[in-house]
Design an enzyme around this catalytic site. Sequence first.
Site, PDB file in Angstrom:
ATOM      1  N   HIS A 185      61.330  -0.713  98.627  1.00  0.00           N
ATOM      2  CA  HIS A 185      62.053  -1.505  99.606  1.00  0.00           C
ATOM      3  C   HIS A 185      62.482  -0.677 100.808  1.00  0.00           C
ATOM      4  O   HIS A 185      62.397  -1.118 101.955  1.00  0.00           O
ATOM      5  CB  HIS A 185      63.262  -2.098  98.886  1.00  0.00           C
ATOM      6  CG  HIS A 185      64.109  -3.026  99.663  1.00  0.00           C
ATOM      7  ND1 HIS A 185      65.192  -2.616 100.407  1.00  0.00           N
ATOM      8  CD2 HIS A 185      64.066  -4.377  99.783  1.00  0.00           C
ATOM      9  CE1 HIS A 185      65.773  -3.663 100.949  1.00  0.00           C
ATOM     10  NE2 HIS A 185      65.120  -4.747 100.604  1.00  0.00           N
TER      11      HIS A 185
ATOM     12  N   ASP B 107      69.096   2.877 101.415  1.00  0.00           N
ATOM     13  CA  ASP B 107      68.199   2.000 100.681  1.00  0.00           C
ATOM     14  C   ASP B 107      67.673   2.739  99.448  1.00  0.00           C
ATOM     15  O   ASP B 107      68.360   3.603  98.911  1.00  0.00           O
ATOM     16  CB  ASP B 107      67.057   1.556 101.608  1.00  0.00           C
ATOM     17  CG  ASP B 107      66.584   0.142 101.319  1.00  0.00           C
ATOM     18  OD1 ASP B 107      66.142  -0.115 100.190  1.00  0.00           O
ATOM     19  OD2 ASP B 107      66.648  -0.715 102.225  1.00  0.00           O
TER      20      ASP B 107
ATOM     21  N   SER C 210      67.120  -8.710 103.810  1.00  0.00           N
ATOM     22  CA  SER C 210      66.785  -7.285 103.925  1.00  0.00           C
ATOM     23  C   SER C 210      65.842  -7.021 105.071  1.00  0.00           C
ATOM     24  O   SER C 210      65.908  -5.977 105.726  1.00  0.00           O
ATOM     25  CB  SER C 210      66.111  -6.787 102.636  1.00  0.00           C
ATOM     26  OG  SER C 210      67.039  -6.407 101.664  1.00  0.00           O
TER      27      SER C 210
END
EC number: 3.4.-.-
Length: 614
Positions: free
Chosen positions: A256, A198, A439
């Site tokens: 994120h 990520d 996600s």
Amino acid sequence: MFPTTNRSHVRALAAAVSFGLLIASTASTAGAATAIAPRVAGVQAAPSGTSPNGRQTRFIVRYRSGSAPMLSASSALSSARNALVRSGLTASRPGLSVRRVRRLATGADVIAVSKPLDAVATATLLRTLRADPAVAYVEADRRLYHTGSQHRYGPDLAPNDPVYGAYQWHYSHSVGGMYAPGAWDTATGTGVVVAVLDTGVVAHPDLDANLLPGYDFISDAFVSRRGSDARAAGAHDYGDWNDDPDACPVSDSSFHGTHTAGTVAEVTNNGIGLAGVAHNAKVLPVRVLGRCGGYTSDIADAIVWASGGTVAGVPANANPAEVINMSLGGEGACDATMQAAIDTAVANGTTVVVSGGNSNADAAGFSPASCNNVITVGATGIKGGKAFYSNYGTRIDLSAPGGNGQEGVPYGYVWQTGNDSLTSPELGSPVYVGMIGTSMAAPHVSATVALLQSVAKTPLAPAQVETTLKATARPFPVALPSGQPMGSGILNAKAALATLVPCQGADCEGNARALANRVPVKGLSGAAGSERLFAITVPLGATGLSFLTYGGTGDVTLLVRYGQTPIAGAVDVTSMRPGNNETARIAVTRAGTYYVKVVGTKAYTGVTLEARHY
């Protein structure tokens, strides 16, 4: 892959809680200085085979075994230079040159041109390279992007672990949740490593203790913000904001990777914040996304390394992962490079979980969602239906909570660790953030894989893991849009764990006594504090359900829940009048099994229980 819907930012963060962490709410709350407009960090997919601005600079070339370019780096560079000349592009673009960047773990080479090529020039170079008999395949080194969108709001509740019950519906809600609490009775992920590929991670007091030393695989200084094209130890997230519209869409930092890592293994039962699904597992953070996304070539090397494979120039991974989570993607079918890396990881025994994508389109048109040997995850909301943005299709294996963004706070979002900076994390503070996207759905599945592996007597092969998760997924409680399949159902962690460690005790759904519609069960008795579990299956078309007790002596309480055992703090309806004349009514919005628990508030005898649906 999630479109930007709002780029305005109102940053009115009200009073911080005692240890400097924030939880948010969309609504104006008592004591909050201002109602907060959502902050949305959008994710936008670039056209297939291109960088975000439609121009391409990097390509992946796989030479045939035994060919000179495969055997010699100098020959590979010479081959690329000759192809560039044959393409005719150097004549129209003075100074255009090509360099060999490196060889990937999959055996392919990355090459880069000195000037960005538009779509026509890119197609010309690809066609010329493919014409070389020594070339097995060639493809653009596409950039992929995270598949989540972030919303931040002002603080509402002082964080502590019990907040997970109020905010983290995605764990325990009887309709939209993944049934994590029932799984925690069996496993918490001890001894398992989950690699999260990520944006990297930032410091957070509710996550740090479960992080292993990671690695930064980004090989472009513009993307990484590290000032060098070299890869580096550690997986610090420097921020993925972008203020150059010529490079890619303008956006704030998302942090994120910190959010997805929190879903996997946020520290739990520590008196602060929220909870992680596999909270005794360890997260191996691997940074592959930065400003304007991340290259397929870097992601492919990271997949191999995370699974314990060898990558030239990178130290061996001391903590090979049993599962890899990739909450990322881009338009276009699965690349050969990505597939080769995934196949290597699976051969190493690592389960690969990927997000399905946020374009409300067929996942077959996205990578890595369309790759083979992965578990591709769609997103659902608290009502158990398809999230409006989620990709769909036969490539989706199962779905999991991703938030729908339309049910308010907290129920519209998935809540986890984050940072409140718009740019560099050093300019912000640790917070808890609500986000939506496939996600967010994928790490729920990855963490459940960790739970399974932590109790398996021998490690489960990736194919066994996929079969188990799909077989135990529970049916969608609402109808899906026509022609938009979302896999085998919604992730059910409790049922998945039960295939390895069968549930035991009074709260196991298998121990529930069946009720028939309008058929009384008479003569119930029990001591104070005793519990008896019953169940009734309600058919399609029913609109309401009532549970009644009457007669006898003593005092009982009714706890009702859809889909699983009602427990303290996790019920849909409660009736607790004095005495035995109880009525618990629930509107039936979904067919399926409803459970009622008769609890002895005091000792009782001679009580009748009846269920009625209509």
